[in-house]
Motif scaffolding. Structure first.
Motif, short mmCIF file in Angstrom:
data_model
loop_
_atom_site.label_atom_id
_atom_site.label_comp_id
_atom_site.label_asym_id
_atom_site.label_seq_id
_atom_site.Cartn_x
_atom_site.Cartn_y
_atom_site.Cartn_z
N ILE B 36 0.84 -1.20 0.00
CA ILE B 36 0.00 0.00 0.00
C ILE B 36 0.87 1.25 0.00
O ILE B 36 0.65 2.18 -0.78
N ALA B 40 1.05 4.00 -2.95
CA ALA B 40 0.63 5.38 -2.65
C ALA B 40 1.75 6.36 -2.96
O ALA B 40 1.52 7.42 -3.54
N ILE B 343 -3.37 -2.11 5.77
CA ILE B 343 -3.81 -0.90 5.07
C ILE B 343 -3.56 0.32 5.95
O ILE B 343 -3.03 1.33 5.49
N TRP B 347 -1.04 3.29 5.14
CA TRP B 347 -1.47 4.69 5.15
C TRP B 347 -0.52 5.51 6.03
O TRP B 347 -0.05 6.57 5.62
N SER B 350 2.93 5.91 4.29
CA SER B 350 2.99 6.83 3.15
C SER B 350 2.78 8.27 3.63
O SER B 350 3.41 9.20 3.09
N THR B 351 1.93 8.44 4.66
CA THR B 351 1.76 9.80 5.20
C THR B 351 3.09 10.31 5.76
O THR B 351 3.49 11.45 5.54
N MET B 368 -3.30 7.41 -1.82
CA MET B 368 -3.76 6.05 -1.55
C MET B 368 -5.15 5.89 -2.15
O MET B 368 -6.13 6.35 -1.58
N ILE B 373 -6.65 -0.06 -1.94
CA ILE B 373 -7.18 -0.65 -0.71
C ILE B 373 -7.95 -1.92 -1.03
O ILE B 373 -7.75 -2.97 -0.40
#
Ligand code: ATP
Ligand code: MG
Lengths: 235, 407
Positions: B36, B40, B343, B347, B350-351, B368, B373
């Motif tokens: 993920i 992203a 997931i 998230w 990647s944030t 994303m 997802i």
């Protein structure tokens, strides 16, 4: 069913292949058991008692011979058909109880009904079965919160809940003290009295055997002796 | 056995060994999280790149010298080529032509110095690129004619030299040691994290030719051509190409120039970032695979441990498919939970990367997508199903008698 026999086995043999060696566990057993009979199977260790019980209970298939359970030829059924037969017609009581350890008594008793696809009234029937073995106040207990005798009573409730034609008990009192053993026997014999359930015991204990009507002695995979017990003879 | 009961039993069984279940899930969590996050970040990079390419305008053509390799005597692009393209009779789809020469320059002002890229441009550059001025004016015809020593600064260039981007008109900066008067400052364009368009500086083309970049005759490095509309781009491309072929006397297929459109850049950039995303995602997917093997391992252990239970279930009437379903439910539940937590992890990762990128002045907004997802959820469940299949089959195929005997 036509001739009144629940169990009609002819020339049953069972051979285990152990590498090069063939073990002849059963070497030609003929057996007729009528509906409602109470039978015990005795014999020295290794004589084939458990092997015979497994075949009678449709847990295993004979190597050769024919076997009719309530008139149905069982010997050449598929695994899933056998599972259905066990589910509907046979109740097992094992020496080591074999309860699901993480599940409550109630869930253990419901298990056969789940596999039968019974949904409505399942809980009620399970509670009734537990009440009939005197465990109405223990339905939410897990096996490790019950005594050995109580665990075996849960196992009996599980065996009887689908109204089987026969209940097979392989040394059901083997792990219990005398008093609990007697209680278990009383409950099982009561089933025969109330519902006419055919009972087959495997036992080493002459005391237990004497409570049944008919005693079959096995030796080396053959029926050595098949007689009425003293209880019947004395009547 | 109905679905909800099966699910409940599977949950009970998994929660009866929480630590083990958690550790098993961890493999999937890391796998899904990595996939993920990679997707992203890849998408974010793609957005940044395509965004900055889109920023250059949909109706622009870039003509650069050099083409197919067979050309025996390649001619450079010249100012006269650019002049010829202005002919609205030969090239009706062309509305603006801006020849450019480029080079690296060193600017200095009061001890501050800045290495950046300089463009030598004509006044046409302004309408072609939609340049707007923060203050002052853009290069005009007089500056070209007079080869004036004037410079228009990008806002960031001004910021770095003067510490401010306004109120700098009339200041004199040195470019390559020669004094240039600041004529104006351009409005920020923002965009690309790779080459910063706001750091560019512009000087008159004639000045650049003679005083800074010394080009032979009137050759230029690039001609920017504005088409009448986005739809007119392909027609404009044709017109420019045929005109240049005539002027350079080259045959078709032996062009000594190349024309890029924004579409070409977009396509190339998308292809590159896609390859990158797939590559990163693929590496991450390997860890998902490893997680799947972890599930298989634990399910095999679980089947062995519960042999007697399986025997008992069969004795009371469970069919093969009942047992199969029981174990498949457990394994897919494990991987589904792993997927969901993964997931969240992805998230978070990647944030975090986005935040770090921003703090480093790189514009990267991880993207994303819902599809990622969904993909991760479906894929992780599939991993659980696939790797659960073999252990479940083993369980279902156990002989009841053997299973009941098992110590
Ligand atoms: N799975 C097997 N593989 C090989 N041989 C087996 C297997 N199961 C049973 N046997 C053999 O078959 C014979 C009969 O075994 P069985 O378990 O029926 O005896 P039993 O009468 O129940 O004995 P016990 O009173 O000790 O329980 C024994 O010789 C045993 O070794
Ligand atoms: Mg035995």
């Amino acid at each position: 069913m036509t001739d009144g026999y629940v169990i009609k086995a002819d020339a049953i043999t069972k051979v285990y292949q152990m590498g090069q060696i063939e073990v002849h566990a059963l070497r030609g057993i003929d057996l007729r058991i009528a509906a409602g009979e109470i039978v015990s199977i005795m014999g020295p260790s290794g004589s084939g008692k458990s092997t015979l019980m497994n075949i009678v209970g449709c847990l295993d298939r004979p190597t050769a011979g024919s076997y009719y359970l309530e008139g149905e030829q069982v010997a050449d059924m598929s695994d899933d058909q056998l599972a259905a037969i066990r589910n509907r017609k046979v109740g097992f009581v094992f020496q080591s109880f074999n309860l699901l350890g993480r599940q409550s008594a109630l869930n253990n008793v419901e298990l056969p009904m789940r596999y039968a696809g019974v949904n409505s009234g399942r809980r009620k029937r399970a509670i009734e079965a537990l009440e009939s073995v005197g465990l109405g106040d223990r339905i939410d207990h897990r096996p490790n919160e019950l005594s050995g005798g109580q665990q075996q009573r849960v196992a009996i409730a599980r065996a009887l809940v689908n109204n089987p034609a026969i209940i097979l008990a392989d040394e059901p009192t083997g792990n219990l003290d005398t008093k609990s053993g007697e209680e278990i026997m009383k409950i099982l014999l009561g089933l025969n009295e109330d519902f006419g359930t055919t009972l087959i015991f495997v036992t080493h204990d002459p005391e237990i055997a004497s409570m049944t009507e008919r005693i079959i002695h096995l030796r080396d995979g053959l029926v050595e002796q098949d007689r009425q017990s003293e209880r019947v003879a004395n009547q | 056995m109905n679905f909800w009961q099966g699910l409940l039993e599977a949950l009970q069984s998994l929660s009866s060994n929480k630590l083990r279940s958690a550790l098993t899930i961890l493999g999937i969590v890391i796998g899904v999280g990595a996939v993920i996050a990679m997707l992203a970040i890849g998408r974010g990079a793609q957005d940044t790149i395509t965004g900055s390419i889109s920023g250059i305008g949909t109706n622009l053509l870039f003509v650069v010298p050099g083409g197919s390799e067979e050309v025996s005597n390649p001619k450079p692009l010249t100012l006269t080529d650019a002049e010829a393209l202005r002919d609205s009779f030969v090239a009706p789809s062309v509305t603006g032509v801006a020849p450019i020469i480029t080079g690296n320059v060193e600017l200095s002002f009061a001890g501050e110095s800045l290495f950046t890229q300089g463009y030598g441009v004509t006044p046409d550059y302004m309408p072609v690129r939609n340049v707007e001025m923060l203050e002052g004016e853009f290069i005009g015809e007089v500056h070209i004619l007079g080869r004036a020593a004037v410079v228009v600064l990008g806002p960031d260039a001004a910021e770095e030299l003067f510490g401010r981007s306004e109120g700098v008109i009339g200041e004199t900066v040195r470019i390559g040691g020669q004094p240039f008067r600041v004529l104006g400052v351009m409005v920020p364009r923002g965009g690309s994290g790779f080459s910063n368009p706001d750091e560019l500086i512009m000087i008159p083309l004639s000045t650049a030719q003679t005083r800074l970049f010394s080009r032979s005759r009137d050759s230029v490095d690039m001609i920017m051509v504005q088409a009448i509309s986005a739809e007119g781009v392909s027609r404009a491309t044709e017109e420019v190409a045929s005109l240049l072929r005539t002027r350079h006397r080259t045959a078709i297929g032996e062009d000594d120039f190349t024309i890029f459109t924004q579409q070409d850049f977009l396509q190339t950039a998308t292809t590159i970032t896609n390859v990158l995303t797939i590559f990163l995602g693929g590496i991450a997917a390997i860890s998902l695979l490893v997680g799947g093997i972890g599930i298989m391992n634990i399910m095999l252990v679980s089947v062995t441990e519960r042999t007697r239970e399986i025997g008992l279930r069969k004795a009371v009437g469970a069919r093969k498919r009942d047992i199969m379903l029981q174990f498949l439910t457990e394994s897919s539940l494990l991987s589904l939970m792993g997927g969901l937590i993964g997931i969240a992890l992805g998230w978070g990762l990647s944030t975090l990367v986005g935040v770090i990128a921003t703090s480093q002045d790189v514009e990267l907004l991880p993207n994303m997508g819902l599809d990622a997802i969904l993909l991760a959820t479906i894929f992780s469940t599939a991993v659980g199903l696939f790797f659960g299949l073999y252990p479940a089959k083993r369980a279902a195929d156990l002989e009841p008698v053997e299973a009941l005997r098992y110590e």
